[in-house]
Motif scaffolding. Structure first.
Motif, PDB file in Angstrom:
ATOM      1  N   SER A  96     -35.824   0.552 -79.899  1.00 23.46           N
ATOM      2  CA  SER A  96     -37.258   0.294 -79.992  1.00 23.46           C
ATOM      3  C   SER A  96     -38.056   1.258 -79.120  1.00 23.46           C
ATOM      4  N   ASP A  97     -39.361   1.047 -79.086  1.00 23.93           N
ATOM      5  CA  ASP A  97     -40.253   1.822 -78.227  1.00 23.93           C
ATOM      6  C   ASP A  97     -40.315   1.273 -76.815  1.00 23.93           C
ATOM      7  N   ASN A  98     -39.521   0.251 -76.526  1.00 27.05           N
ATOM      8  CA  ASN A  98     -39.509  -0.346 -75.189  1.00 27.05           C
ATOM      9  C   ASN A  98     -38.690   0.440 -74.184  1.00 27.05           C
ATOM     10  N   THR A 154     -39.518   2.745 -71.157  1.00 24.12           N
ATOM     11  CA  THR A 154     -40.208   4.014 -71.375  1.00 24.12           C
ATOM     12  C   THR A 154     -41.438   4.089 -70.475  1.00 24.12           C
ATOM     13  N   LEU A 155     -41.836   5.320 -70.127  1.00 22.91           N
ATOM     14  CA  LEU A 155     -43.032   5.494 -69.309  1.00 22.91           C
ATOM     15  C   LEU A 155     -44.263   5.001 -70.061  1.00 22.91           C
ATOM     16  N   SER A 156     -44.268   5.154 -71.375  1.00 24.37           N
ATOM     17  CA  SER A 156     -45.413   4.681 -72.161  1.00 24.37           C
ATOM     18  C   SER A 156     -45.539   3.164 -72.076  1.00 24.37           C
ATOM     19  N   LEU A 189     -55.292 -10.653 -83.201  1.00 21.57           N
ATOM     20  CA  LEU A 189     -54.409 -11.525 -82.433  1.00 21.57           C
ATOM     21  C   LEU A 189     -52.944 -11.171 -82.671  1.00 21.57           C
ATOM     22  N   ARG A 190     -52.629 -10.789 -83.891  1.00 20.99           N
ATOM     23  CA  ARG A 190     -51.253 -10.388 -84.190  1.00 20.99           C
ATOM     24  C   ARG A 190     -50.844  -9.209 -83.295  1.00 20.99           C
ATOM     25  N   ASP A 191     -51.714  -8.239 -83.162  1.00 23.88           N
ATOM     26  CA  ASP A 191     -51.427  -7.078 -82.308  1.00 23.88           C
ATOM     27  C   ASP A 191     -51.377  -7.471 -80.839  1.00 23.88           C
ATOM     28  N   ALA A 192     -52.287  -8.360 -80.426  1.00 23.78           N
ATOM     29  CA  ALA A 192     -52.345  -8.770 -79.023  1.00 23.78           C
ATOM     30  C   ALA A 192     -51.091  -9.549 -78.625  1.00 23.78           C
ATOM     31  N   ILE A 193     -50.601 -10.393 -79.507  1.00 19.64           N
ATOM     32  CA  ILE A 193     -49.395 -11.163 -79.222  1.00 19.64           C
ATOM     33  C   ILE A 193     -48.182 -10.244 -79.156  1.00 19.64           C
ATOM     34  N   ALA A 194     -48.110  -9.290 -80.088  1.00 23.03           N
ATOM     35  CA  ALA A 194     -46.990  -8.343 -80.076  1.00 23.03           C
ATOM     36  C   ALA A 194     -46.971  -7.541 -78.774  1.00 23.03           C
ATOM     37  N   LEU A 195     -48.136  -7.131 -78.317  1.00 23.06           N
ATOM     38  CA  LEU A 195     -48.222  -6.389 -77.049  1.00 23.06           C
ATOM     39  C   LEU A 195     -47.787  -7.264 -75.883  1.00 23.06           C
ATOM     40  N   GLU A 196     -48.253  -8.506 -75.897  1.00 22.24           N
ATOM     41  CA  GLU A 196     -47.905  -9.399 -74.786  1.00 22.24           C
ATOM     42  C   GLU A 196     -46.414  -9.677 -74.752  1.00 22.24           C
ATOM     43  N   ARG A 197     -45.783  -9.754 -75.902  1.00 16.26           N
ATOM     44  CA  ARG A 197     -44.336  -9.927 -75.926  1.00 16.26           C
ATOM     45  C   ARG A 197     -43.638  -8.742 -75.283  1.00 16.26           C
ATOM     46  N   ARG A 198     -44.127  -7.544 -75.520  1.00 15.76           N
ATOM     47  CA  ARG A 198     -43.538  -6.365 -74.893  1.00 15.76           C
ATOM     48  C   ARG A 198     -43.661  -6.438 -73.375  1.00 15.76           C
ATOM     49  N   LEU A 199     -44.839  -6.774 -72.891  1.00  9.79           N
ATOM     50  CA  LEU A 199     -45.097  -6.764 -71.461  1.00  9.79           C
ATOM     51  C   LEU A 199     -44.378  -7.895 -70.738  1.00  9.79           C
ATOM     52  N   GLU A 200     -44.280  -9.030 -71.385  1.00 10.04           N
ATOM     53  CA  GLU A 200     -43.674 -10.209 -70.753  1.00 10.04           C
ATOM     54  C   GLU A 200     -42.155 -10.213 -70.868  1.00 10.04           C
ATOM     55  N   ILE A 205     -39.944  -7.608 -71.615  1.00  9.15           N
ATOM     56  CA  ILE A 205     -39.242  -6.340 -71.504  1.00  9.15           C
ATOM     57  C   ILE A 205     -37.853  -6.537 -70.888  1.00  9.15           C
ATOM     58  N   GLY A 206     -36.857  -5.922 -71.521  1.00  6.13           N
ATOM     59  CA  GLY A 206     -35.499  -5.956 -71.000  1.00  6.13           C
ATOM     60  C   GLY A 206     -34.702  -7.182 -71.362  1.00  6.13           C
ATOM     61  N   GLU A 207     -35.317  -8.148 -72.044  1.00  7.15           N
ATOM     62  CA  GLU A 207     -34.641  -9.406 -72.345  1.00  7.15           C
ATOM     63  C   GLU A 207     -34.046  -9.445 -73.760  1.00  7.15           C
ATOM     64  N   GLY A 208     -34.117  -8.315 -74.461  1.00  7.35           N
ATOM     65  CA  GLY A 208     -33.449  -8.243 -75.748  1.00  7.35           C
ATOM     66  C   GLY A 208     -34.224  -8.819 -76.906  1.00  7.35           C
ATOM     67  N   HIS A 209     -35.521  -8.485 -77.000  1.00  2.00           N
ATOM     68  CA  HIS A 209     -36.359  -9.033 -78.071  1.00  2.00           C
ATOM     69  C   HIS A 209     -37.075  -7.971 -78.915  1.00  2.00           C
ATOM     70  N   ARG A 210     -37.446  -6.851 -78.343  1.00  2.00           N
ATOM     71  CA  ARG A 210     -38.381  -5.945 -79.004  1.00  2.00           C
ATOM     72  C   ARG A 210     -37.876  -5.418 -80.352  1.00  2.00           C
ATOM     73  N   TRP A 211     -36.639  -4.932 -80.422  1.00  2.00           N
ATOM     74  CA  TRP A 211     -36.147  -4.393 -81.687  1.00  2.00           C
ATOM     75  C   TRP A 211     -36.099  -5.491 -82.746  1.00  2.00           C
ATOM     76  N   PHE A 212     -35.665  -6.672 -82.358  1.00  4.07           N
ATOM     77  CA  PHE A 212     -35.640  -7.788 -83.300  1.00  4.07           C
ATOM     78  C   PHE A 212     -37.055  -8.196 -83.711  1.00  4.07           C
ATOM     79  N   ASP A 213     -38.012  -8.096 -82.790  1.00  3.20           N
ATOM     80  CA  ASP A 213     -39.410  -8.376 -83.140  1.00  3.20           C
ATOM     81  C   ASP A 213     -39.910  -7.395 -84.201  1.00  3.20           C
ATOM     82  N   LEU A 214     -39.585  -6.132 -84.012  1.00  5.52           N
ATOM     83  CA  LEU A 214     -40.004  -5.118 -84.988  1.00  5.52           C
ATOM     84  C   LEU A 214     -39.358  -5.361 -86.346  1.00  5.52           C
ATOM     85  N   LEU A 215     -38.101  -5.779 -86.336  1.00  8.89           N
ATOM     86  CA  LEU A 215     -37.403  -6.037 -87.592  1.00  8.89           C
ATOM     87  C   LEU A 215     -38.022  -7.219 -88.340  1.00  8.89           C
TER      88      LEU A 215
END
Length: 468
Positions: A73-75, A303-305, A397-408, A410-420
């Motif tokens: 993912s981009d995480n 990622t730095l981003s 809200l869909r975008d805001a929730i997706a962003l918050e999931r990334r920030l909250e 991170i590292g817990e094994g969710h982002r790639w599955f979220d994108l899928l």
């Protein structure tokens, strides 16, 4: 598991055969006569404990599953792609090949754990327990673990062999091939629905599966399948249980001194300094920036981003993710080992209350209930020291929730599955590569991992995923 709570017995683990390229991984039991074991409550309890122990395996929550679920993912990214035979680098660069050790080991360890759970489920009804409720709880725990593992497998590989009965014959399932995704999900839902009424509200020992863990995982399964109404029911049950709360501060969530707190719903247990330093986690070594800690591998770094997405007032900045002296971000949720770098003390959190609240926000938003969606989102933002979201429309809200999931998360094994599950992986990742001047483009075939080459070589009924 933490041996101060539950002792992992080497004798139990010996029931697993060593990996053999000539046998299918979904049939890992050796020819050892298990008929003379698991004949009473004490033996069953020991074997159940060993099933929990398999979750610590390298291919599971000991190392590889978090890498699978973040690095593509981009995480996160692999700082040193050539380390460890390039296995992590392949995930990062979408060049994964069927013999990749991460691909092979995760498949093998998953089926070993599944088969051990099958052994318990096949035999426990015939075992006399002094406490019938304990017996029922153990059945629920095994159903949960089997469902969790199949949930990971089906999201990673797509169609997979579906084995739900005990076998000591490696050839019993030979030639059956992979079962359709829909059938695997039906089994996952059946296991979790069966587990919920069997499980206790509270755990007698840290690390045991409880009712809210099965409800939360089932909610995530329904969310993945876009069955928002059923997802809402299960996730709301977790909230209504009153068993879980958000910790007051981000730094309280992952502190080793505060493990198994009320925010943690289910975590795989690790402890350093026990059993010859064999009960600790190796994630700190693998997921710390290279050249900053002796022996660090530089895999799965934020990622730095991503780091730059945390605003100055976000209390998670520097707590969840921080910068090494070299300027490389790293996952600060992992506590550094005090002696041996491969013996980390941090548990791996599989499910926590913050995730449930963010899933509820997503579910309510998809159901068109934007006001409660924003309320759940703002609960997470408030703990982070942030004001209420300015997003008002469903799309925003869909975008805001997706962003918050990334920030909250991170590292817990969710982002790639979220994108899928949101169907955004190709669009998001191709844009991310372009924005960062990385010459990589992905397509549909990259959304699944390859089936391990050993499985293709072993059984002609098991076919490779497209593109590999």
């Amino acid at each position: 598991m933490k041996t101060k709570h539950i002792i992992i017995l080497a004798a139990m683990l010996s029931a697993i055969a060593s990996s053999c390229k000539k046998e299918l991984y979904q049939n890992p039991l050796s020819s050892k006569d298990l008929g003379k074991f698991i004949t009473n409550q004490a033996e069953t309890e020991e074997y159940v404990t060993s099933v929990y122990g398999t979750l610590q395996s390298t291919g599971l929550y000991g190392l590889y599953l978090p890498a699978f679920a973040e690095i593509p993912s981009d995480n996160t990214f692999d700082q040193v792609p050539s380390n460890d035979s390039g296995n992590y680098g392949q995930l990062d660069q979408f060049t994964t090949i069927p013999p990749n050790d991460i691909v092979e080991t995760t498949w093998r360890d998953s089926y070993q754990a599944i088969q051990k759970a099958n052994v318990v489920l096949n035999r426990i009804d015939k075992i006399t327990y002094t406490d019938p409720a304990l017996k029922q709880a153990r059945k629920g725990e095994m159903l949960f673990i089997r469902a969790l593992l199949y949930f990971n497998m089906v999201r990673l590989y797509g169609d997979v062999p579906l084995v739900i009965t005990e076998t000591t014959n490696p050839n019993q399932y030979f030639g059956l091939g992979r079962q359709p995704v829909a059938k695997v999900y039906d089994q996952i839902k059946a296991d979790l629905n069966a587990a919920i009424p069997l499980l206790p509200d509270a755990a007698a020992q840290p690390g045991r599966v409880v009712k809210t863990a099965a409800e939360g995982l089932l909610g995530k399964v329904y969310l993945t399948l876009k069955d928002y109404a059923n997802a809402e029911t299960q996730l709301q049950a977790v909230v209504n249980s009153g068993r879980h709360v958000l910790m007051a501060k981000p730094q309280d969530v992952f502190a080793v001194s505060n493990e198994n707190n009320k925010e943690i719903i289910f975590a795989v247990q690790f402890t350093s300094g026990l059993n010859g330093n064999s009960e600790g986690s190796i994630m700190f070594q693998q997921f710390s920036p290279s050249a900053t800690v002796t022996g660090a591998k530089g895999h799965n770094l934020p990622t730095l981003s991503l780091y730059n997405l945390y605003t100055a007032g976000d209390l998670r900045k520097g707590v969840y993710v921080t910068l090494a002296p070299t300027g490389a971000p790293f996952d600060n949720k992992l506590t550094a080992p005090t002696t041996i770098i491969t013996d980390g003390p941090s548990d791996f959190v599989v499910l926590r209350y913050a995730d449930v609240l963010l899933m509820l926000a997503e579910v309510e938003n998809e159901l068109g209930n934007t006001t409660p969606a924003a309320t759940y989102l703002n609960t997470i933002r408030s703990r982070a020291g942030l004001g209420n979201t300015t997003a008002a429309s469903q799309a925003d809200l869909r975008d805001a929730i997706a962003l918050e999931r990334r920030l909250e998360l991170i590292g817990e094994g969710h982002r790639w599955f979220d994108l899928l599950r949101t169907g955004t992986a190709i669009t998001v990742m191709n844009k991310w590569f372009k924005d960062n001047n990385i010459l990589i483009t992905i397509d549909q075939h990259n959304l699944l991992m390859p089936v391990p080459q050993s499985q293709i070589n072993t059984d002609p009924a098991i076919k490779q995923n497209p593109g590999y």
